[in-house]
Design a protein around this motif. Structure first.
Motif, short mmCIF file in Angstrom:
data_model
loop_
_atom_site.label_atom_id
_atom_site.label_comp_id
_atom_site.label_asym_id
_atom_site.label_seq_id
_atom_site.Cartn_x
_atom_site.Cartn_y
_atom_site.Cartn_z
N GLN A 162 7.93 -15.27 76.29
CA GLN A 162 8.74 -15.34 75.22
C GLN A 162 9.53 -16.60 75.12
OE1 GLN A 162 11.44 -11.79 74.69
NE2 GLN A 162 13.12 -13.05 73.77
N ILE A 163 9.41 -17.36 73.93
CA ILE A 163 9.70 -18.62 73.71
C ILE A 163 10.87 -18.83 72.68
CG2 ILE A 163 9.11 -21.19 73.36
CD1 ILE A 163 6.27 -20.12 74.07
N SER A 164 12.08 -19.09 73.00
CA SER A 164 13.28 -19.34 71.97
C SER A 164 13.41 -20.65 71.84
CB SER A 164 14.36 -18.30 72.45
OG SER A 164 13.82 -16.89 72.79
N GLY A 165 13.69 -21.24 70.65
CA GLY A 165 14.04 -22.35 70.32
C GLY A 165 14.21 -22.65 69.06
N GLU A 166 14.23 -24.01 68.35
CA GLU A 166 14.46 -24.33 67.20
C GLU A 166 13.57 -23.64 66.07
OE1 GLU A 166 13.93 -28.59 66.79
OE2 GLU A 166 15.93 -28.98 67.82
N GLN A 167 12.30 -23.07 66.58
CA GLN A 167 11.46 -22.38 65.53
C GLN A 167 11.66 -20.88 65.68
OE1 GLN A 167 7.37 -24.08 65.21
NE2 GLN A 167 7.92 -25.59 66.58
N GLY A 168 12.83 -20.32 66.31
CA GLY A 168 13.09 -19.10 66.52
C GLY A 168 12.50 -18.63 67.93
N THR A 169 12.16 -17.15 67.88
CA THR A 169 11.76 -16.56 68.95
C THR A 169 10.23 -16.41 68.89
OG1 THR A 169 13.75 -15.58 69.83
CG2 THR A 169 11.80 -14.63 70.78
N ARG A 170 9.29 -17.06 69.60
CA ARG A 170 7.82 -16.48 69.58
C ARG A 170 7.50 -15.92 70.86
NH1 ARG A 170 6.22 -22.72 68.22
NH2 ARG A 170 7.74 -23.05 69.81
N PHE A 171 6.25 -15.42 70.84
CA PHE A 171 5.59 -14.60 71.85
C PHE A 171 4.27 -15.18 72.21
CE2 PHE A 171 8.87 -11.71 70.11
CZ PHE A 171 9.68 -11.36 71.19
N LEU A 172 4.05 -15.55 73.26
CA LEU A 172 2.77 -15.98 73.72
C LEU A 172 1.99 -15.13 74.77
CD1 LEU A 172 0.69 -18.31 73.17
CD2 LEU A 172 1.89 -19.58 74.81
N PRO A 173 1.12 -14.26 74.37
CA PRO A 173 0.53 -13.38 75.36
C PRO A 173 -0.78 -14.22 76.28
CG PRO A 173 0.29 -12.47 73.20
CD PRO A 173 0.71 -13.77 73.12
N GLU A 174 -1.45 -13.94 76.82
CA GLU A 174 -2.57 -14.43 77.72
C GLU A 174 -2.03 -15.31 78.82
OE1 GLU A 174 -5.35 -13.03 77.78
OE2 GLU A 174 -4.94 -11.96 76.10
N SER A 175 -2.28 -15.12 79.91
CA SER A 175 -1.65 -16.01 81.11
C SER A 175 -1.81 -17.40 81.19
CB SER A 175 -2.11 -15.29 82.54
OG SER A 175 -3.38 -15.43 82.55
N ASN A 176 -3.08 -17.85 80.84
CA ASN A 176 -3.82 -19.09 81.00
C ASN A 176 -2.87 -20.00 79.65
OD1 ASN A 176 -4.77 -18.59 83.29
ND2 ASN A 176 -6.88 -18.82 82.56
N ALA A 177 -2.80 -19.23 78.62
CA ALA A 177 -2.18 -19.94 77.52
C ALA A 177 -0.73 -20.00 77.87
CB ALA A 177 -2.46 -19.32 76.41
N ALA A 178 -0.13 -19.24 78.50
CA ALA A 178 1.24 -19.63 78.66
C ALA A 178 1.49 -20.76 79.72
CB ALA A 178 1.72 -18.08 79.30
N CYS A 179 0.61 -20.63 80.65
CA CYS A 179 0.55 -21.76 81.73
C CYS A 179 0.47 -23.04 80.98
CB CYS A 179 -0.49 -21.57 82.73
SG CYS A 179 0.09 -19.94 84.03
N TRP A 180 -0.53 -23.30 80.00
CA TRP A 180 -0.65 -24.57 79.45
C TRP A 180 0.56 -24.82 78.64
CZ3 TRP A 180 -5.05 -27.71 78.78
CH2 TRP A 180 -4.90 -28.77 77.76
N TYR A 181 0.87 -23.86 78.03
CA TYR A 181 2.29 -24.35 77.32
C TYR A 181 3.50 -24.89 78.28
CZ TYR A 181 5.92 -23.98 73.55
OH TYR A 181 7.19 -24.14 72.77
N LEU A 182 3.57 -24.15 79.21
CA LEU A 182 4.62 -24.64 80.15
C LEU A 182 4.42 -25.88 80.74
CD1 LEU A 182 5.53 -21.23 81.87
CD2 LEU A 182 6.93 -22.54 80.13
#
Length: 209
Positions: free
Chosen positions: A61-81
């Motif tokens: 769950q990512i909260s910021g200027e674009q509001g709250t968004r949800f990113l499933p899938e572990s490798n996608a979340a790792c890439w984002y971070l």
């Protein structure tokens, strides 16, 4: 406004742990909500409506200027971070090679190594359905073959994509280092065992719960 990160997880899951490990290595703070997948807590109407319609974790769950968004899938979340960090190489081929190992993790490694661990260490062999029990030896052979491929590569380089750690190493580490919990003995994979030691020695490393 700086982003904040919240992980919807089951702490027993290696897929959830890889996100926590990525965050720790790149210096992002994570808060978490924990669910017990054996009790169906990710299949409730509230979870399906508000967190992930696919009924699975992890979800970042990512909260910021674009509001709250949800990113499933572990490798996608790792890439984002890891975006913008040294865990993602700049060279085009190096990025593709890293992605190759990340796809390998989800296609060849996780369905066998992780599934065996889940069945044997979390569900319990006595509680498996007959069709699951019938798959154990085939999954063990496939899991050992996946780790053997890693061992071959790690005999040539310190990490999977060369001399520097990348996201490929981080996503393959969680289920590899507990492979014995699924009945896969790492004794014969010396390069993998040395690689595990190198990952555990990284600055910011955090162990699995």
């Amino acid at each position: 406004m700086a982003e904040t990160y919240h992980l919807h997880e089951d702490p027993r899951s290696g897929n959830c742990y890889k996100i926590k490990l990525t965050a720790a290595l790149v210096g992002h703070e994570l808060t978490a909500t924990q669910y017990d997948i054996l009790k169906g807590e990710t299949r409730t109407p509230s979870f399906l409506q508000n967190i992930n319609a696919n009924g699975r974790i992890p979800v970042l769950q990512i909260s910021g200027e674009q509001g709250t968004r949800f990113l499933p899938e572990s490798n996608a979340a790792c890439w984002y971070l890891a975006s913008g960090s040294p865990l993602i190489p700049q060279d085009r081929f190096a990025q593709a090679d890293m992605l190759r190992w990340m796809f390998f993790e989800q296609y060849n490694h996780e369905p066998n190594v992780a599934t065996l661990r889940f069945w044997l260490a979390i569900v319990g062999e006595a509680n498996l359905a007959p069709e699951q029990s019938a798959q154990i030896e085939a999954k063990r052979a496939a899991g050992e073959a996946a780790i053997a491929l890693m061992d071959q590569q790690l005999g040539e380089s310190a990490f999977l994509c060369g001399d520097d750690v990348t996201l490929a190493d981080i996503v393959l580490f969680p289920y590899t280092h507990v492979a014995d919990q699924g009945g896969i003995d790492l004794e014969g994979f010396g390069h993998v065992r040395a690689w595990i030691d190198r990952i555990q020695g990284l600055p910011g490393f955090t162990p699995m719960d």
